[in-house]
Design an enzyme around this catalytic site. Structure first.
Site, short mmCIF file in Angstrom:
data_model
loop_
_atom_site.label_atom_id
_atom_site.label_comp_id
_atom_site.label_asym_id
_atom_site.label_seq_id
_atom_site.Cartn_x
_atom_site.Cartn_y
_atom_site.Cartn_z
N ARG A 58 0.78 -1.36 -0.10
CA ARG A 58 -0.04 -0.10 0.15
C ARG A 58 0.81 1.12 0.03
O ARG A 58 0.17 2.32 -0.41
CB ARG A 58 -1.05 -0.14 1.34
N TYR A 111 -12.63 21.77 -11.70
CA TYR A 111 -13.26 20.48 -12.08
C TYR A 111 -14.44 20.26 -11.32
O TYR A 111 -14.16 20.15 -9.73
CB TYR A 111 -11.97 19.57 -12.08
N LYS A 208 -5.00 11.58 -17.82
CA LYS A 208 -5.24 12.41 -18.94
C LYS A 208 -3.72 12.21 -19.94
O LYS A 208 -3.37 10.97 -20.55
CB LYS A 208 -5.51 13.83 -18.83
C1 LIG Z 1 -10.18 14.33 -15.43
C2 LIG Z 1 -9.97 15.53 -14.43
C3 LIG Z 1 -9.73 15.16 -13.20
C4 LIG Z 1 -10.08 13.92 -12.45
O1 LIG Z 1 -9.28 13.02 -12.97
P1 LIG Z 1 -9.96 11.49 -12.91
O2 LIG Z 1 -8.78 10.87 -13.05
O3 LIG Z 1 -10.83 11.51 -13.86
O4 LIG Z 1 -10.48 11.20 -11.59
C5 LIG Z 1 -9.07 16.42 -12.27
N1 LIG Z 1 -8.86 17.56 -12.82
C6 LIG Z 1 -8.95 17.88 -14.15
C7 LIG Z 1 -8.78 19.05 -14.68
C8 LIG Z 1 -9.56 16.82 -14.97
O5 LIG Z 1 -9.69 17.20 -16.42
#
Ligand SMILES: *Cc1c(COP(=O)(O)O)cnc(C)c1O
Length: 395
Positions: A58, A111, A208
């Site tokens: 962990r 977000y 992303k």
């Molecule tokens: C997608 C996104 C998140 C969250 O990421 P996840 O991996 O989908 O939880 C946070 N901040 C921004 C700007 C995003 O585009």
């Protein structure tokens, strides 16, 4: 060393893994010690944050440590920690820095699930949130309270792409003893250096561009030395961890991120410029366009742009918008972004502190397809929109 070279080298120790170029996937829960002395030594080394020291899966394996080391270096922070999603990263950082009776300033352009966590979860635990206009800059001083502990920034804003004056906001926050937490997902670790602009904690949705292939969820918190003990303890208290296979995919994605971003940036700008000339378009929200209200700040603080931006269309019916979006063959309809493929999603942002009049609006992610094919696809989309409008006015 230049950034592209650091991106190739960061976090890699082939000499520790039989010369293998990439740190392998370590799947592990139990980490065995041969003697009691070794067990005690492991625990001591882990509490001192020695590189690679671990006592349990962990707390990370060498796979996790490789990515953490690379991202802390690239973002310019002290340490990084990994989380099962970008959202988990952001909310853990907020939980670490806030307690009952504290006040947090949250940008209206955040977000939205992060904003929801503050209002719906930390609100129940006695944390007060004020939502502020993202373009407030040094004017944030008027909103500071004696109990303001965190100023949360996201630049450019999710969906709406306002550029925030992060150094000005950070200067005010620090003067009042508050920390600055930034969602730096759009800037990536390459195009915006949060710690050089006064940020204390930086969040990356590695889902992303770092993973970059739409096949894993992962989040990263990077922080300065001052807040590191708090962030580390809270992450452990909340049992946060990430799967080694997903971490490996992020490490793999990271090595090609600069060349991918170069292409996303060039193609994104080409499509954005083309959209700007279209009669169906009201405005294009892309910080690298000189027409963008935050362009000067973007030029001052950022070294590039990714492939994500938005377009506001001239007023049209829902049916016309639907005809356009459904006609697109190269843009998938879906959330997330940063993968190699193009995406489109209609949106209406959640706003409370700053008005939003842009509708109808589409968020576009420009992938690695040839931009000329993407433009042709959008052109067919606009034709479908116009046809629907012609039918509507004939009826
Ligand atoms: C997608 C996104 C998140 C969250 O990421 P996840 O991996 O989908 O939880 C946070 N901040 C921004 C700007 C995003 O585009």
């Amino acid at each position: 060393m230049k950034e592209n070279t650091r991106l190739v080298l960061a976090g890699r120790h082939p000499e520790q893994f039989a010369g293998v170029v990439n740190t392998p996937v370590f799947r592990g829960s139990t980490i065995l010690s041969r003697t009691m002395a070794e067990w005690e030594d492991r625990k001591k080394r882990r509490s001192r944050d020695e590189h690679g020291a671990t006592t349990y899966g962990r707390f990370g394996t060498p796979t996790h440590h490789a990515l953490q080391e690379a991202l802390a270096e690239l973002e310019g922070g002290h340490r990084s920690l990994l989380f099962p999603s970008g959202l988990a990263a952001g909310i853990t950082a907020l939980t670490a820095l806030l307690k009952a009776g504290d006040h947090v300033l949250m940008t209206d352009s955040a977000y939205s699930p992060t904003r929801t966590f503050l209002l719906r979860v930390l609100g129940r635990f006695g944390v007060e949130t004020t939502i502020y206009d993202p373009t407030i800059g040094a004017g944030i001083e008027a909103l500071m309270q004696p109990n303001t502990r965190v100023v949360y920034v996201e630049s450019p804003g999710s969906e709406t792409f306002e550029i925030q004056d992060v150094p000005a906001i950070a200067a005010v926050a620090h003067k009042h003893g508050a920390r600055v937490v930034m969602d730096n997902t759009w800037g990536t670790p390459l195009f915006f250096k949060p710690f050089a602009h006064g940020v204390d904690v930086s969040i990356q949705a590695a889902t992303k561009y770092i993973v970059g292939h739409s096949d894993a969820m992962l989040g990263v918190v990077t922080c300065n030395e001052e807040v590191w003990p708090q962030i580390k303890a809270t992450s452990q208290d909340l049992g946060q961890t990430a799967g080694p296979d997903d971490v490996y995919l992020a490490l793999r994605g990271l090595r090609t991120m600069a060349v991918r971003l170069k292409q996303h940036q060039a193609a994104g700008l080409q499509v954005a410029q083309w959209l700007q000339q279209r009669p169906e378009v009201e405005s294009v929200l892309h910080p690298a366009l000189p027409s963008h209200p935050g362009h000067t700040l973007w030029k001052r603080d950022f070294t590039g742009a990714c492939g994500l931006f938005a377009v506001i269309l001239k007023p049209c019916s829902r049916a016309a918008l639907e005809a356009m979006v459904d006609e697109l063959a190269l843009f998938g309809i879906g959330v997330s972004w940063g993968g190699y493929e193009s995406l489109v999603i209609p949106f209406t942002p959640e706003r409370t502190a700053s008005p939003w009049a842009g509708a109808p609006a589409l968020r576009l992610h420009i992938g690695l397809e040839d931009p000329e094919d993407l433009i042709a696809d959008l052109e067919r989309g606009f034709a479908a929109l116009s046809q629907t409008q012609a039918k509507e006015s004939a009826a």
